[in-house]
Design an enzyme around this catalytic site. Structure first.
Site, PDB file in Angstrom:
ATOM      1  N   HIS A  70      -6.104   6.972   1.457  1.00 27.18           N
ATOM      2  CA  HIS A  70      -6.932   8.445   1.340  1.00 27.18           C
ATOM      3  C   HIS A  70      -7.602   8.875   0.192  1.00 27.18           C
ATOM      4  O   HIS A  70      -7.921   9.752  -0.004  1.00 27.18           O
ATOM      5  CB  HIS A  70      -5.463   9.440   1.596  1.00 27.18           C
ATOM      6  CG  HIS A  70      -4.718   9.617   0.502  1.00 27.18           C
ATOM      7  ND1 HIS A  70      -3.598   8.711   0.191  1.00 27.18           N
ATOM      8  CD2 HIS A  70      -4.356  10.647  -0.281  1.00 27.18           C
ATOM      9  CE1 HIS A  70      -2.879   9.098  -1.053  1.00 27.18           C
ATOM     10  NE2 HIS A  70      -3.561  10.194  -1.242  1.00 27.18           N
ATOM     11  N   LYS A  87     -11.172  11.531  -1.411  1.00 25.85           N
ATOM     12  CA  LYS A  87     -11.381  12.438  -2.398  1.00 25.85           C
ATOM     13  C   LYS A  87     -12.808  12.344  -2.878  1.00 25.85           C
ATOM     14  O   LYS A  87     -13.154  11.434  -3.104  1.00 25.85           O
ATOM     15  CB  LYS A  87     -10.224  11.930  -3.426  1.00 25.85           C
ATOM     16  CG  LYS A  87      -8.830  12.072  -2.999  1.00 25.85           C
ATOM     17  CD  LYS A  87      -8.104  11.615  -4.404  1.00 25.85           C
ATOM     18  CE  LYS A  87      -6.614  11.503  -4.021  1.00 25.85           C
ATOM     19  NZ  LYS A  87      -5.745  12.422  -3.725  1.00 25.85           N
ATOM     20  N   GLU A 145       1.857  10.883 -11.676  1.00 25.21           N
ATOM     21  CA  GLU A 145       2.641  11.795 -11.097  1.00 25.21           C
ATOM     22  C   GLU A 145       3.724  12.478 -11.938  1.00 25.21           C
ATOM     23  O   GLU A 145       4.439  12.019 -12.232  1.00 25.21           O
ATOM     24  CB  GLU A 145       2.834  11.391  -9.794  1.00 25.21           C
ATOM     25  CG  GLU A 145       1.856  10.963  -8.763  1.00 25.21           C
ATOM     26  CD  GLU A 145       2.426  10.570  -7.400  1.00 25.21           C
ATOM     27  OE1 GLU A 145       2.293  11.485  -6.688  1.00 25.21           O
ATOM     28  OE2 GLU A 145       2.750   9.383  -7.210  1.00 25.21           O
ATOM     29  N   ASP A 181       3.352   0.914  -3.647  1.00 28.70           N
ATOM     30  CA  ASP A 181       3.167   1.953  -2.969  1.00 28.70           C
ATOM     31  C   ASP A 181       1.586   2.631  -3.649  1.00 28.70           C
ATOM     32  O   ASP A 181       0.905   3.137  -2.750  1.00 28.70           O
ATOM     33  CB  ASP A 181       4.043   3.116  -3.744  1.00 28.70           C
ATOM     34  CG  ASP A 181       3.877   4.312  -2.959  1.00 28.70           C
ATOM     35  OD1 ASP A 181       3.497   4.587  -1.745  1.00 28.70           O
ATOM     36  OD2 ASP A 181       4.164   5.434  -3.738  1.00 28.70           O
ATOM     37  N   HIS A 233      -4.602   2.212  -3.579  1.00 26.45           N
ATOM     38  CA  HIS A 233      -5.140   3.281  -4.373  1.00 26.45           C
ATOM     39  C   HIS A 233      -6.051   2.893  -5.832  1.00 26.45           C
ATOM     40  O   HIS A 233      -7.153   2.840  -5.977  1.00 26.45           O
ATOM     41  CB  HIS A 233      -4.280   4.462  -4.720  1.00 26.45           C
ATOM     42  CG  HIS A 233      -3.598   4.950  -3.355  1.00 26.45           C
ATOM     43  ND1 HIS A 233      -4.161   5.041  -2.216  1.00 26.45           N
ATOM     44  CD2 HIS A 233      -2.662   5.501  -3.545  1.00 26.45           C
ATOM     45  CE1 HIS A 233      -3.608   5.551  -1.462  1.00 26.45           C
ATOM     46  NE2 HIS A 233      -2.434   5.747  -1.923  1.00 26.45           N
ATOM     47  N   LYS A 284       6.046   7.926 -11.304  1.00 24.45           N
ATOM     48  CA  LYS A 284       6.413   9.185 -10.855  1.00 24.45           C
ATOM     49  C   LYS A 284       7.416   9.802 -12.164  1.00 24.45           C
ATOM     50  O   LYS A 284       7.792   8.942 -12.774  1.00 24.45           O
ATOM     51  CB  LYS A 284       7.257   9.089  -9.695  1.00 24.45           C
ATOM     52  CG  LYS A 284       6.412   8.467  -8.421  1.00 24.45           C
ATOM     53  CD  LYS A 284       6.827   8.927  -7.071  1.00 24.45           C
ATOM     54  CE  LYS A 284       6.144   8.381  -5.933  1.00 24.45           C
ATOM     55  NZ  LYS A 284       4.870   9.136  -5.719  1.00 24.45           N
TER      56      LYS A 284
HETATM   57  C1  BG6 Z   1       0.425   7.966  -1.530  1.00 23.80           C
HETATM   58  C2  BG6 Z   1       1.926   7.417  -2.079  1.00 23.80           C
HETATM   59  O1  BG6 Z   1      -0.087   6.807  -0.643  1.00 23.80           O
HETATM   60  O2  BG6 Z   1      -0.066   8.542  -2.440  1.00 23.80           O
HETATM   61  C3  BG6 Z   1       2.810   8.517  -2.905  1.00 23.80           C
HETATM   62  O3  BG6 Z   1       2.789   6.761  -0.986  1.00 23.80           O
HETATM   63  C4  BG6 Z   1       1.815   9.352  -3.821  1.00 23.80           C
HETATM   64  O4  BG6 Z   1       4.051   8.006  -3.466  1.00 23.80           O
HETATM   65  C5  BG6 Z   1       0.543   9.589  -3.164  1.00 23.80           C
HETATM   66  O5  BG6 Z   1       2.546  10.304  -4.172  1.00 23.80           O
HETATM   67  C6  BG6 Z   1      -0.447  10.187  -4.192  1.00 23.80           C
HETATM   68  O6  BG6 Z   1      -1.750  10.532  -3.476  1.00 23.80           O
HETATM   69  P1  BG6 Z   1      -2.359  12.180  -4.310  1.00 23.80           P
HETATM   70  O7  BG6 Z   1      -3.418  12.351  -3.216  1.00 23.80           O
HETATM   71  O8  BG6 Z   1      -1.223  12.908  -4.300  1.00 23.80           O
HETATM   72  O9  BG6 Z   1      -2.834  11.650  -5.539  1.00 23.80           O
END
Ligand code: BG6
Length: 473
Positions: free
Chosen positions: A171, A175, A209, A228, A233, A323
């Site tokens: 995902h 962005k 985060e 994760d 990402h 986190k």
């Molecule tokens: C997800 C993870 O893929 O991405 C989460 O499983 C994480 O743990 C999240 O919080 C972060 O995405 P974003 O869009 O909030 O930066």
């Protein structure tokens, strides 16, 4: 530029339609696409779930995060519910009569069902494109939990369907500011001219985060920060920073360049894995529901990696994510090499801070360049100032989930923003030495305070190279 076209008539089948992803992200994204005229009244939605329920039950469940708009009302009326157990053939038989023409099957289910669902779809003939309509499958993350399982899942999926039908989602690629990395690099020749090991000292990629694990204890304790966030990402960001200009803007040309970056990551030896990886766990994590009270799973990870390519030889890439840190901050910091010689009387080279380019991906999306200027006054004194561009000052970017582009591209058949099998496997291969070391109980997990910068080990990792992390703010 011509405006984007409305997507063709299709059915979107969502496996796991009563889950969080569908409610919080897919439904608002679909409503936004409708508001922008990018999907029409000919998009049907079928939600599949295991609970008993009616069409109206599903629609009511999806209302919570949907905008109160005409678009949503229209879409809502085109949603139907199919109750069934997707480990059994019956639900696929039932789909045959319901899903006609173009279909995207969206797997928003726990990961263990991805492979079996794709196999069952193919077995039921639902992935057959012989009649001219498209049949595509969107696979969420996590895609495997290590190199061997990712390979096995790719094999399982690709023995049932063609790579051109598979949309592996990350995902982050939806962005806006992540997509902007390519534009910033390839539409600005002055930047591309210095984008190499001659001028760049090091690159930092951070996804910090402030939130903790929350209610995801069971998933997270089986996963950890590295799995994760890193092979997916953070590596997508690293690939966008590191890739060569593609020959054309086609999905395959871009994905080939990105895969080349990931395959060029130097294989970390076990001894290097100890040195170049740092892990932490925030205090109180073990008290989270569904987390092992003795858990050694990391909620923070920092890595140092090298990309063995002509462009990047000798430039360390420092990656970190965690986190319960002091702020939410997703950024790429590119530090340039110092000037070779200080030309100003009484100024040491060391007193001239390096140029730094900061791509701020979230929050407060923007681009900042730390730049040296003369401080006014009779003395020749150089000081850093910031050339600062804020997306929000220029464009309206709020209110988007990031899934709009991804859903639209699936309907349009554009795989650029989706991960190809080789990218996924190269990503896992690069982190596997760290997973191997840690699975043997080696590599300490240091406890860190909530709301802090993370474990000391991460500061030491970069400190050994005489560098510091950019502040999380
Ligand atoms: C997800 C993870 O893929 O991405 C989460 O499983 C994480 O743990 C999240 O919080 C972060 O995405 P974003 O869009 O909030 O930066």
């Amino acid at each position: 530029m011509p405006s984007p076209k409305t997507a063709p008539a299709a059915t979107l089948v969502i496996f796991g339609a009563t889950g969080d992803l569908a409610r919080r992200l897919l439904v608002p994204a679909l409503a936004n696409l409708c508001a922008d005229g990018l999907i029409g009244d000919d998009l049907q939605i079928i939600g599949i779930g295991s609970r008993e329920g009616t069409d109206e039950d599903l629609r009511a469940g999806l209302d919570e995060f949907a905008p109160k708009s005409e678009c949503w009302q229209g879409l809502r009326g085109r949603i139907s519910y199919l109750q069934g157990d997707f480990t059994k053939p019956e639900v696929f038989e039932a789909l045959k009569s319901k899903a006609n023409g173009n279909v995207v099957f969206y797997l928003a289910t726990p990961a263990q069902y991805f492979g079996p669902i794709v196999e069952s779809l193919a077995k039921a003939g639902l992935m057959d494109e012989a009649k001219g309509a498209f049949r595509r499958v969107a696979v969420e993350k996590p895609f495997g939990h290590d190199l061997a399982s990712a390979r096995a899942l790719n094999r399982q999926i690709l023995s049932a369907v063609d790579e051109a039908q598979v949309y592996r989602i990350d995902h982050f690629l939806g962005k806006e500011t992540v997509q902007n990395i390519m534009v910033a690099r390839f539409a600005n020749p002055w930047l591309e001219a210095v984008w190499n090991n001659r001028y760049i000292d090091s690159v930092q990629i951070t996804a910090a985060e402030a939130i903790d694990v929350g209610t995801r204890g069971a998933f997270y304790d089986a996963t950890g920060a590295l799995r994760d966030m890193v092979p997916n990402h953070l590596f997508q960001l690293m690939a966008l920073v590191g890739m060569e200009p593609p020959n054309e803007l086609s999905a395959d040309a871009i994905r080939t360049e990105k895969a080349k970056v990931l395959t060029a990551v130097r294989k970390t030896t076990p001894a290097e894995a100890r040195e170049n990886g740092a892990r932490g766990q925030y205090q109180g994590y073990r008290k989270t529901a569904d987390v092992d009270p003795k858990s050694e799973v990391e909620t923070y990870v920092a890595l140092k990696l090298w990309i063995d390519s002509w462009r990047w030889a000798g430039v360390p890439f420092y990656l970190r994510t965690g986190k319960a840190l002091k702020a939410r901050d997703t950024e790429i910091v590119v530090t340039f090499k110092p000037v070779p010689l200080a030309l100003f009387r009484d100024t040491q080279v060391a007193d001239l801070p390096p140029n730094r380019l900061i791509l701020q991906l979230q929050p407060n999306e923007g681009i900042k360049l730390d730049f040296m200027v003369k401080k006014p006054g009779p003395k020749m004194q150089a000081v850093p100032v910031a050339l600062d561009f804020n997306y929000a000052d220029q464009f309206k970017i709020g209110g988007r989930t990031g899934y709009e582009t991804l859903l639209y591209d699936m309907l349009m058949g554009d795989q650029t923003l989706f991960q190809r099998a080789d990218q996924i496997e190269a990503g896992w291969a690069a982190v596997q030495p760290f997973l191997d070391l840690w699975s043997k109980g080696k590599g300490k997990v240091e406890s860190y305070k909530r709301g802090s910068d993370g474990p000391k080990a991460a500061a030491e990792l970069i400190g050994r190279d005489g560098r510091e992390w950019h502040d999380i703010a």
